[in-house]
Design a protein around this motif. Structure first.
Motif, short mmCIF file in Angstrom:
data_model
loop_
_atom_site.label_atom_id
_atom_site.label_comp_id
_atom_site.label_asym_id
_atom_site.label_seq_id
_atom_site.Cartn_x
_atom_site.Cartn_y
_atom_site.Cartn_z
N LYS B 71 0.87 -1.18 0.00
CA LYS B 71 0.00 0.00 0.00
C LYS B 71 0.91 1.23 0.00
O LYS B 71 2.02 1.18 0.54
CB LYS B 71 -0.88 0.07 1.26
CG LYS B 71 -1.73 -1.17 1.53
CD LYS B 71 -2.97 -1.25 0.66
CE LYS B 71 -3.73 -2.52 0.98
NZ LYS B 71 -4.64 -2.93 -0.10
N MET B 72 0.38 2.31 -0.58
CA MET B 72 1.15 3.55 -0.53
C MET B 72 0.39 4.57 0.31
O MET B 72 -0.79 4.84 0.06
CB MET B 72 1.38 4.10 -1.93
CG MET B 72 2.17 5.42 -1.88
SD MET B 72 2.48 6.10 -3.51
CE MET B 72 3.98 5.22 -3.94
N LEU B 73 1.12 5.11 1.30
CA LEU B 73 0.51 6.12 2.16
C LEU B 73 1.25 7.44 1.94
O LEU B 73 2.48 7.50 2.09
CB LEU B 73 0.65 5.69 3.63
CG LEU B 73 0.26 6.73 4.67
CD1 LEU B 73 -1.24 7.02 4.63
CD2 LEU B 73 0.65 6.25 6.08
N CYS B 74 0.52 8.46 1.54
CA CYS B 74 1.15 9.77 1.31
C CYS B 74 0.82 10.69 2.48
O CYS B 74 -0.33 10.76 2.93
CB CYS B 74 0.61 10.34 0.00
SG CYS B 74 1.25 11.97 -0.36
N CYS B 135 -8.22 1.24 2.79
CA CYS B 135 -7.53 0.52 1.70
C CYS B 135 -7.71 -0.99 1.85
O CYS B 135 -7.64 -1.73 0.86
CB CYS B 135 -6.04 0.85 1.69
SG CYS B 135 -5.69 2.49 1.06
N TYR B 136 -7.94 -1.45 3.08
CA TYR B 136 -8.18 -2.88 3.29
C TYR B 136 -9.68 -3.20 3.31
O TYR B 136 -10.09 -4.27 3.74
CB TYR B 136 -7.51 -3.35 4.59
CG TYR B 136 -6.02 -3.56 4.41
CD1 TYR B 136 -5.54 -4.71 3.80
CD2 TYR B 136 -5.11 -2.59 4.81
CE1 TYR B 136 -4.18 -4.90 3.61
CE2 TYR B 136 -3.75 -2.77 4.63
CZ TYR B 136 -3.28 -3.93 4.02
OH TYR B 136 -1.94 -4.11 3.83
N LYS B 175 -8.81 -10.14 6.11
CA LYS B 175 -8.44 -9.55 4.82
C LYS B 175 -6.95 -9.75 4.55
O LYS B 175 -6.55 -10.12 3.43
CB LYS B 175 -8.78 -8.06 4.86
CG LYS B 175 -8.89 -7.39 3.53
CD LYS B 175 -10.10 -7.87 2.78
CE LYS B 175 -10.11 -7.41 1.35
NZ LYS B 175 -10.77 -6.15 1.16
N ILE B 176 -6.12 -9.53 5.57
CA ILE B 176 -4.67 -9.68 5.42
C ILE B 176 -4.34 -11.14 5.07
O ILE B 176 -3.57 -11.40 4.15
CB ILE B 176 -3.93 -9.29 6.74
CG1 ILE B 176 -4.03 -7.78 6.97
CG2 ILE B 176 -2.50 -9.78 6.76
CD1 ILE B 176 -2.90 -6.96 6.41
N ILE B 177 -5.00 -12.07 5.78
CA ILE B 177 -4.74 -13.49 5.51
C ILE B 177 -5.12 -13.82 4.06
O ILE B 177 -4.36 -14.44 3.33
CB ILE B 177 -5.53 -14.39 6.51
CG1 ILE B 177 -4.95 -14.22 7.91
CG2 ILE B 177 -5.50 -15.86 6.08
CD1 ILE B 177 -5.77 -14.83 9.02
#
Lengths: 451, 184
Positions: B71-74, B135-136, B175-177
């Motif tokens: 993921k990109m976090l700005c 985002c997830y 979700k991560i799994i």
């Protein structure tokens, strides 16, 4: 629980996507469209919890969309949004029934609060509809609906007498549900696995009633080409319901009395003595005591029938049951017609609560059926009622100072007959009474058709 | 190997970014990479509002995503808004790759109050977890203590925890799994 559904209508793509993205993050199911006409169709076809409509759109403006939505689904909240706020449009929007009027861009705190408040309100509206329906079921006993003290007394009496074998006489005006009471007694009795046979004595010509009740042998009279079992025989081990018992002739009263005393009978033209095990429930809308006094009804038969007496109250004496009954019939006719109607408008409820219902529940049922059939919105409206219910008091009175109840009944029946070109069947339906009762009323008031 | 990219935009203190990564590490099971970018996203500037459209920045960042990016976090110091909202603390692609958070309205100074670095860091971590949660695929949560609670003001940002509530945590874990297995 499903997600709350929000319909966003805005002609600018950037606004649609921005608002719907933000609402989706908040867990709403969002559909964003640019066309107001399509929005109106979607409101007709689908269930929504909230509509957010832009004020200025090219094909149809937000205020017109709001008006149309209010006609179709008056309980659906609509927020009008605009980048060009004026006091005038805000006033018009609120007058037309907008739930709120918000200027773009929105303060996130304000819009979050407004949407959460309206969605919660909508949830409560839906819960209210669900609970009202559940309440109608809660106060439904067999097919009888009511929570008034008088109706609860009737229900209590039904429960008490159901287990006995005693003969029951049900008294009540036409359309009060006497047959439903009789059926409820039968259904709760140990006889419920056996037939419930009803005979509308007033509707069967006098010459046929005896044969219809007791049956006949082949050759008993002209046209008796085979043996025929009467309703008394058919009801063996079950219940015989004799409706409109006050309409039978003195001759049939004698035959019936003999049967009630001895529980034996012969078919017309027959020699064999037959016995049956039946429970008799009789009903009448007439004052049998007066008929006894005038010699029209046998006193001994009256006492045979009047072992247990149940009086079914007229609807005007149990007005608190009208909303429950109206909801009950609304649900019934929505199922019958396949229409999706959520409820009854306040104005319509006011009219039906104030009306006297001479035809009682049957008339109320016909009225709700009529309203469901003609309804175009998600609630049945006052305009969906038959015309005679919505005539103003002044129109009804029209220059006449006072009327007795009988005067009013006579006038109302005459008006209904004239409106329906003296079609008795149709007029009886409109009045919520059966044809025999209407014929009796025509005779009673000497009503005549203008030539 | 996948990385979380933390990208600055405009004037953002590198120490703050490092502290942010330490704060996020407790919840997100990937190594972090910091990328500094001093330039301002002028393409997203809205002159009438003197603010920057968050979505336009996200769209641009999507074109710059490295292949090993989870993921990109700005993190930016410009004031963010959307076409329909007067301001946002941050914005994210729901079930997507990119999120952005602005320091502008998280600072005490914006409200004419004395600067407070610890408070700023705490608010930044919370809002970054919140946007990455989107985002997830996480929606806003009704629990005011959960980091996914919708905060439209600093009081509610300060009031919530740096962690998901049990329900959001379970959703996030699943979700991560799923995503990890999907990659395998």
């Amino acid at each position: 629980m499903g997600k709350n559904r929000i319909l966003v209508v805005d002609d600018e793509e950037i606004m649609r996507s921005s608002l719907s993205d933000w609402l989706r993050e908040d867990g709403y199911d969002v559909l964003a469209i640019e066309d107001g006409y399509k929005a109106i169709d979607l409101v007709k076809e689908e269930e929504w919890d909230l509509a957010v409509v832009d004020l200025k759109m090219p094909k149809i403006d937000g205020l017109e969309v709001l008006k149309q939505i209010n006609k179709i689904k008056p309980k659906l909240p609509v927020i009008i949004i605009t980048a060009y706020a004026t006091v005038d449009t805000a006033v018009v929007a609120m007058k037309e029934g907008a739930a709120d009027y918000i200027v773009k861009p929105f303060n996130p705190e304000e819009i979050s609060f407004v949407i959460a408040k309206l969605v919660e309100h909508q949830r409560l509206v839906k819960e209210n509809i669900r609970l009202r329906r559940a309440l109608a079921k809660r106060f439904q006993f067999q097919d009888l609906v009511g929570k008034s003290a008088k109706m609860l007394d009737v229900i209590e009496m039904i429960k008490t007498v159901a287990t006995t074998k005693s003969t029951v006489l049900i008294k009540g005006e036409s359309g009060t549900g006497k047959e439903l009471v009789a059926r409820a007694i039968h259904e709760l009795s140990p006889r419920n696995k056996h037939p419930f046979i009803a005979a509308a004595c007033g509707a069967i010509p006098e010459t046929l009633l005896e044969a219809e009740l007791f049956g006949y042998e082949k050759g008993a009279f002209t046209g008796a080409t085979s043996q025929h079992r009467g309703r008394i025989e058919l009801a063996d081990k079950g219940t015989l319901f004799l409706d409109e018992i006050g309409d039978i002739s003195l001759k049939t009263q004698v035959d019936l009395l003999r049967f009630l005393q001895e529980r034996e009978f012969r078919r017309v033209g027959g020699k064999e003595i037959l016995t049956v095990d039946i429970r008799i429930i009789a009903a009448t809308n007439k004052n049998l005591e007066d008929m006894i006094a005038s010699g029209e009804f046998r006193e001994d038969l009256y006492y045979r029938l009047n072992v247990i007496n149940i009086v079914v109250p007229p609807l005007r004496e149990r007005r608190e049951d009208i909303p429950l009954l109206a909801d009950h019939f609304l649900e019934k006719y929505c199922l019958d017609t396949g229409k999706k109607i959520d409820g009854i408008s306040e104005q319509l409820m006011k009219v039906i609560m104030e009306y006297d219902w001479p035809g009682n529940i049957r008339q109320l049922e016909n009225t709700i059926e009529h309203a469901v059939v003609v309804a175009k919105e998600s609630e049945i409206q006052k305009e969906d009622l038959p015309e005679y219910l919505t005539l103003s008091k002044a129109e009804v009175d029209k220059g006449e100072a006072s009327h007795s109840l009988e005067d009013l009944e006579k006038k109302h029946i005459l008006h209904t007959l004239q409106t329906n070109r003296w079609n008795v069947k149709k007029s009886a339906q409109v009045l919520g009474i059966n044809r025999v009762t209407l014929y009796n009323k025509i005779k009673k008031y000497a009503l005549k058709q203008d030539k | 190997m996948k990385y979380f990219y933390v990208k600055s935009m405009g004037t953002v203190d590198i120490h703050l970014l490092q502290e942010l990564c330490e704060g996020l590490q407790a919840l997100f099971p990937y190594p972090f990479r910091i990328v500094q970018n001093m330039s301002y996203p002028l393409y997203a500037f809205e002159p009438r509002r003197s603010q920057y459209y968050a979505k336009k920045i996200i769209e641009q960042l999507l074109c710059e995503i490295p292949g090993d990016c989870e993921k990109m976090l700005c993190v930016t110091d410009v004031d963010l808004c959307t076409p329909v909202l007067t301001f946002v603390f941050g914005e994210a692609q729901l079930d997507g790759k990119v999120a952005i958070v602005s320091l502008n309205r998280l600072r005490q100074e914006f409200y004419a109050l004395p600067s407070d670095c610890a408070m700023l860091k705490d608010r930044l971590v919370k809002e970054c977890i919140h946007e990455l949660g989107h985002c997830y695929g996480l929606y806003h949560c009704h629990d005011s203590q959960c980091v996914m609670f919708l905060s439209n003001n600093l009081i509610s940002v300060d009031n919530k925890q740096r962690d998901f509530c049990d329900q959001c945590k379970e959703f996030f874990r699943t979700k991560i799994i799923k995503e990890t297995h999907g990659q395998e």
